[in-house]
Design an enzyme around this catalytic site. Structure first.
Site, mmCIF file in Angstrom:
data_model
loop_
_atom_site.group_PDB
_atom_site.id
_atom_site.type_symbol
_atom_site.label_atom_id
_atom_site.label_comp_id
_atom_site.label_asym_id
_atom_site.label_seq_id
_atom_site.Cartn_x
_atom_site.Cartn_y
_atom_site.Cartn_z
ATOM 1 N N ASP A 67 -13.009 -3.830 -1.598
ATOM 2 C CA ASP A 67 -12.954 -3.701 0.039
ATOM 3 C C ASP A 67 -14.439 -3.730 0.420
ATOM 4 O O ASP A 67 -15.368 -3.110 0.286
ATOM 5 C CB ASP A 67 -12.563 -2.317 0.364
ATOM 6 C CG ASP A 67 -11.047 -2.162 -0.017
ATOM 7 O OD1 ASP A 67 -10.339 -3.137 -0.226
ATOM 8 O OD2 ASP A 67 -11.088 -0.917 -0.663
ATOM 9 N N ASP A 94 0.929 -1.307 -0.053
ATOM 10 C CA ASP A 94 -0.100 -0.019 -0.071
ATOM 11 C C ASP A 94 0.894 1.200 -0.091
ATOM 12 O O ASP A 94 1.847 1.535 0.746
ATOM 13 C CB ASP A 94 -0.874 0.101 1.263
ATOM 14 C CG ASP A 94 -1.966 -0.943 1.381
ATOM 15 O OD1 ASP A 94 -2.255 -1.406 0.128
ATOM 16 O OD2 ASP A 94 -2.431 -1.522 2.377
#
Length: 263
Positions: free
Chosen positions: A131, A12
């Site tokens: 997500d 990330d």
């Protein structure tokens, strides 16, 4: 279980640095993304995923510079996602060196992006990332899709959305449980099983890896690959250690010769 299960470190990226937190909060710095990816390549990772975790929220373009840097240092397939809004954005990422492009928020807002990417570049280049969070207790059972780094609840049913994503041409899913993200308590096995039952697209399990046993459980639930971040970034497990544990459990993985680096 004839196909090799892929072990995929997830990087990330925020402001050019790899970060990792818990349930998308309390981010810690974990290093330079390309340096870290190159290290994982040498250690035997099967693929790498880079996510620009604030690109969609801040309405920025995904960093093509990151894709170009990675192409010079990383010699295994890699995926880049974050801030991709058009087929042209996907083309730019692929031309810069990415093997696949991950789409999330933009695909929900413009589902034709999946069709367009699959038609132009092939389904194998289009990764639909989601997500998801479980619905609140007392509500209808299931999971809902969140956008913009987990900031926006669409109230869309996650499994129904993935079924549609397969129909539109997505070649792979990244299935990220926000409830488990960074917790290191294991993947959401019920979620993986439900998606595997309703679709035929390869599933990359994401969110919750704390040990090889968690990865083995995800594969047994229906995942074809497992994504992990914290356990690799902070030295809890090496990729080789994970693969050795999985092999001992009968999970087929691709090992790297430590003397030659050949897979």
């Amino acid at each position: 279980m004839g196909l090799k299960v892929r072990i995929i470190p997830c990087l990330d990226v925020d402001a050019g640095r790899v970060v990792k937190g818990t349930q998308f909060k309390d981010l810690r710095d974990a290093g330079d993304p390309v340096e870290l990816a190159a290290l994982y390549d040498r250690e035997g990772a099967d693929e790498i995923v880079f996510y620009d975790i604030t690109a969609s929220h801040e309405a920025r373009n995904t960093a093509t510079a990151l894709a170009r840097r990675a192409a010079e240092e990383v010699f295994i397939p890699y995926t880049i996602g974050g801030g991709v809004r058009t087929v042209e954005d996907m083309r730019d990422m692929l031309r810069a060196g990415a093997d696949k492009v991950s789409i999330n928020s933009a695909a929900v807002k413009t589902p034709d992006l999946i069709d367009g990417g699959a038609e132009r570049f092939g389904s194998q280049c289009v990764v639909l990332s989601v997500d998801v969070k479980r619905r609140a207790p007392g509500a209808k059972a299931g999971w809902e899709v969140y956008l913009n780094g987990g900031r926006l609840n669409t109230e869309m049913d996650a499994v129904e959305w993935l079924v549609e994503g397969e129909r539109r041409g997505a070649g792979e899913f990244v299935l990220n449980s926000m409830d488990s993200d960074g917790m290191e308590t294991g993947y959401d096995l019920e979620l993986i099983s439900e998606v595997a039952e309703k679709t035929s697209v390869p599933i990359i399990a994401s969110g919750g890896a704390g040990s090889p046993e968690h990865m083995i459980a995800a594969v047994n639930a229906g995942a074809g690959a497992v994504l992990a971040a914290s356990i690799f970034h902070f030295g809890e497990w090496s990729i080789r250690e994970v693969k050795e544990h999985m092999m001992q459990a009968g999970v087929p993985v691709r090992m790297t010769d430590p003397t030659t680096g050949v897979r």
